[in-house]
Motif scaffolding. Structure first.
Motif, PDB file in Angstrom:
ATOM      1  N   ARG A 106      -3.626  14.698  28.541  1.00  0.00           N
ATOM      2  CA  ARG A 106      -2.736  16.201  27.781  1.00  0.00           C
ATOM      3  C   ARG A 106      -3.611  17.403  28.205  1.00  0.00           C
ATOM      4  O   ARG A 106      -4.470  17.117  27.841  1.00  0.00           O
ATOM      5  N   ILE A 112      -3.957  19.683  27.136  1.00  0.00           N
ATOM      6  CA  ILE A 112      -4.374  21.460  25.948  1.00  0.00           C
ATOM      7  C   ILE A 112      -5.625  20.428  25.840  1.00  0.00           C
ATOM      8  O   ILE A 112      -6.617  21.324  24.816  1.00  0.00           O
ATOM      9  N   SER A 135     -11.856  27.699  14.500  1.00  0.00           N
ATOM     10  CA  SER A 135     -10.693  27.509  14.793  1.00  0.00           C
ATOM     11  C   SER A 135     -10.098  28.065  13.727  1.00  0.00           C
ATOM     12  O   SER A 135      -9.018  28.711  13.702  1.00  0.00           O
ATOM     13  N   GLU A 164      -2.286  25.990  18.091  1.00  0.00           N
ATOM     14  CA  GLU A 164      -1.961  24.014  19.164  1.00  0.00           C
ATOM     15  C   GLU A 164      -3.639  23.825  18.573  1.00  0.00           C
ATOM     16  O   GLU A 164      -4.281  22.764  18.936  1.00  0.00           O
ATOM     17  N   LYS A 191      -5.458  24.083  15.923  1.00  0.00           N
ATOM     18  CA  LYS A 191      -5.578  22.783  15.164  1.00  0.00           C
ATOM     19  C   LYS A 191      -5.873  21.548  15.345  1.00  0.00           C
ATOM     20  O   LYS A 191      -6.868  20.839  14.422  1.00  0.00           O
ATOM     21  N   ARG A 192      -6.087  21.334  16.562  1.00  0.00           N
ATOM     22  CA  ARG A 192      -6.398  20.117  17.303  1.00  0.00           C
ATOM     23  C   ARG A 192      -8.109  19.953  16.538  1.00  0.00           C
ATOM     24  O   ARG A 192      -8.398  18.693  16.859  1.00  0.00           O
ATOM     25  N   HIS A 194      -0.281  17.888   8.071  1.00  0.00           N
ATOM     26  CA  HIS A 194       0.609  19.055   8.964  1.00  0.00           C
ATOM     27  C   HIS A 194       0.204  20.506   8.513  1.00  0.00           C
ATOM     28  O   HIS A 194       1.149  20.894   8.070  1.00  0.00           O
ATOM     29  N   HIS A 208       0.520  31.434  21.490  1.00  0.00           N
ATOM     30  CA  HIS A 208       1.294  30.076  21.369  1.00  0.00           C
ATOM     31  C   HIS A 208       1.039  29.265  21.357  1.00  0.00           C
ATOM     32  O   HIS A 208       1.746  27.997  20.857  1.00  0.00           O
ATOM     33  N   GLY A 209       0.210  29.036  22.460  1.00  0.00           N
ATOM     34  CA  GLY A 209      -0.615  28.069  22.656  1.00  0.00           C
ATOM     35  C   GLY A 209      -0.181  27.397  23.758  1.00  0.00           C
ATOM     36  O   GLY A 209      -0.257  25.600  22.855  1.00  0.00           O
ATOM     37  N   PRO A 210       1.237  27.252  24.579  1.00  0.00           N
ATOM     38  CA  PRO A 210       1.535  25.569  25.084  1.00  0.00           C
ATOM     39  C   PRO A 210       0.681  25.075  25.343  1.00  0.00           C
ATOM     40  O   PRO A 210      -0.292  24.992  26.554  1.00  0.00           O
ATOM     41  N   GLU A 211       1.141  23.992  25.511  1.00  0.00           N
ATOM     42  CA  GLU A 211       0.518  22.918  25.940  1.00  0.00           C
ATOM     43  C   GLU A 211       0.563  22.511  27.260  1.00  0.00           C
ATOM     44  O   GLU A 211      -0.065  22.392  28.612  1.00  0.00           O
TER      45      GLU A 211
END
Length: 530
Positions: free
Chosen positions: A46, A48, A204, A215, A218-219, A419, A512-515
């Motif tokens: 992935r 990200i 973060s 995204e 959070k990760r 979450h 929005h941090g799209p992967e």
């Protein structure tokens, strides 16, 4: 602080060491977090996770460069300010430092370049191996440096050569596997892991508060909270081991940490609060938890921990035996070259030689320790007591922060599992404002370790007052001012670069941090930080 050569030399080394140690913990911890993040990227494919690795890698790179710049000065100081120290124990102390430079630092420095510029030139697995090599190199550097420092705390595997008047390696195996050095290594490295985890957690949290790159944020928080919780728990466990070893090898340090002036019945209690008074040699308004310190330091219910006054009483005997060793050594050195050493002189030195360092404590008061008066011997005996208030409060603040880190990382670990990382903004602010705290704890830890060793540069062997170079006060004041200025400039540059990279945020990520966002090239990432 008195303006004498010894005090100024100590102050200069403390200044540069504490500055340098601002960079070390973050380097140790971030290198491991990068390896973990890239491992997830290789396993999942992935993008990200690659973006996360590259973003935090920029911050690692900035910190790494500053750590190298400040660390080089540290080794030069041994020759500049501590020439007799270098002469007396250089054969032993220099070996781990040389191995660190040849094996660990070059390994780390080589693979750091591959980490930044090899993303598009290496396979995924090949780059992952590079990242783990950077992490292992960072930790190997810490290992060899802490082996050297651990030997200063517990000088095993060394013998004194009467002819050269130097300490020499008797067993490199004993130096390498010195229990104090091993405990210091795992404790210090774990503290570095906590530092990096809180740093990643706080940065973060700032992104989540700003609504940026959620995204990635959070990760990153999930990895930092998990890794940080494990590291925080290990710091406490390994700190317990350090307390046990201190009771075995540095009893005065342990007594000073506890402000324990009198020997207590076993098992000794832990002093939670109090005001140590070094002049009256008592602790005012002390609050104790029964049995705790006895269990930590002796792991038994029936073993006493000697108090400061009892340890000082024992030092009188060490000093007098040291004088006998000094007298025998002086006579041996005065013999004509080639003449056989009389058996009585040889026997006298062999019986009392281990206490020679205690006779050198008298050099502060008299040129020839054999001429010391009872009053001077008494002063030298009390000189073996470090600054008790500094030890007492540094240790307690460090321990309190350690338990706070467990609570903080455990909280975010639970929120991550549920979450709910972005549900409680006040907790995100707590994480953000907690960023400086691991550095405070780490610096206090070094203060406990190094102040607690005084008046020794090598525990029981070489007093600090004897180890310095013959420099002038003016020279030392000028160099202190120069180091303070240069290091302050480096700190400002470091913070400025870090803040700039953090404000810019992860490359290729929108709000929005799209992967699916494209991963940046390594060169673009580095240039962005610069």
């Amino acid at each position: 602080m008195e303006l004498d050569i010894v005090s100024l030399s100590r102050f200069q080394f403390a200044l540069t060491a504490l500055y340098h140690f601002l960079f070390v913990p973050l380097t140790l911890g971030l290198s491991m977090l990068l390896a973990i993040m890239e491992t997830v990227y290789v396993m999942t494919g992935r993008p990200i996770w690659r973006q996360m690795t590259q973003f935090w890698g920029v911050l690692f790179g900035i910190n790494f460069v500053m750590g190298v710049a400040t660390g080089i000065v540290m080794e030069f100081q041994f020759g500049m300010n501590w020439s007799y120290y270098s002469h007396y124990v250089g054969d032993i102390f220099g070996a781990p430092l040389a191995i660190e430079g040849l094996m660990a630092f070059f390994l780390e420095a080589t693979f750091v370049g591959l980490f930044f510029f090899g993303w598009d030139r290496m396979s995924k697995v090949g780059h992952l191996i590079t990242t783990w090599a950077v992490a292992l190199g960072s930790n190997f550097s810490a290992l060899w440096i802490l082996i050297a420092n651990g030997w200063m705390q517990n000088p095993v595997g060394a013998v004194f050569n009467v002819q050269t008047m130097r300490m020499e390696i008797g067993s490199f195996f004993d130096v390498l596997f010195n229990p104090v050095a091993q405990a210091k290594f795992v404790h210090t490295v774990s503290a570095g892991y906590v530092t990096a985890s809180i740093f990643v957690l706080g940065v973060s949290a700032w992104y989540l508060l700003k609504g940026r790159a959620p995204e990635i944020a959070k990760r990153s928080m999930t990895v930092a909270a998990s890794f940080g919780l494990a590291a925080s728990l290990s710091v406490v466990v390994l700190g317990d081991e350090s307390g046990y070893l201190a009771n075995e090898h540095q009893k005065m340090k342990l007594a000073a940490m506890e402000a324990m002036w009198e020997t207590e019945p076993a098992p000794a209690g832990f002093t939670v609060f109090g005001f140590p008074d070094q002049k009256t040699r008592e602790t005012h308004f002390a609050i104790h938890i029964p049995m705790v310190m006895g269990l930590i330091a002796t792991r038994s219910l029936d073993t006493e921990i000697p108090g400061i006054k009892e340890l000082v009483d024992g030092t009188y005997g060490h000093i007098r035996r040291g004088i006998l060793a000094y007298d025998a050594l002086t006579q041996i050195r005065a013999l004509p070259r080639g003449e056989t050493v009389p058996e009585e002189l040889k026997a006298s030195f062999e019986d009392n030689g281990r206490w020679l360092g205690y006779a050198l404590l008298l050099k502060r008061y008299v040129d020839d320790p054999r001429l010391a008066t009872d009053e001077q011997i008494a002063k030298a005996a009390w000189d073996t007591v470090p600054n008790v208030p500094t030890m007492f409060w540094s240790f307690r603040i460090m321990v309190a922060l350690g338990f706070y880190f467990i609570l903080l990382t455990a909280t975010f670990f639970i929120l991550s599992a549920r979450h709910q990382l972005d549900r409680r903004r006040w907790l995100l602010r707590v994480a953000l404002f907690s960023i400086p705290l691991p550095w405070i704890a780490a610096e206090l830890g070094w203060i406990v370790a190094e102040v607690g060793r005084q008046p020794w540069s090598i525990e029981g062997i070489l007093p600090t007052a004897v180890a310095v170079s013959s420099l002038g006060v003016t020279t030392l004041l000028i160099t202190i001012a120069g180091f303070a200025l240069i290091y302050t400039v480096l700190i400002v540059i470091e913070v400025g670069l870090m803040l700039r990279a953090i404000r810019k945020g992860p490359e290729g990520m929108d709000d929005h941090g799209p992967e699916t966002a494209p991963a940046p090239s390594a060169s673009a990432t580095v240039v962005a930080a610069e």
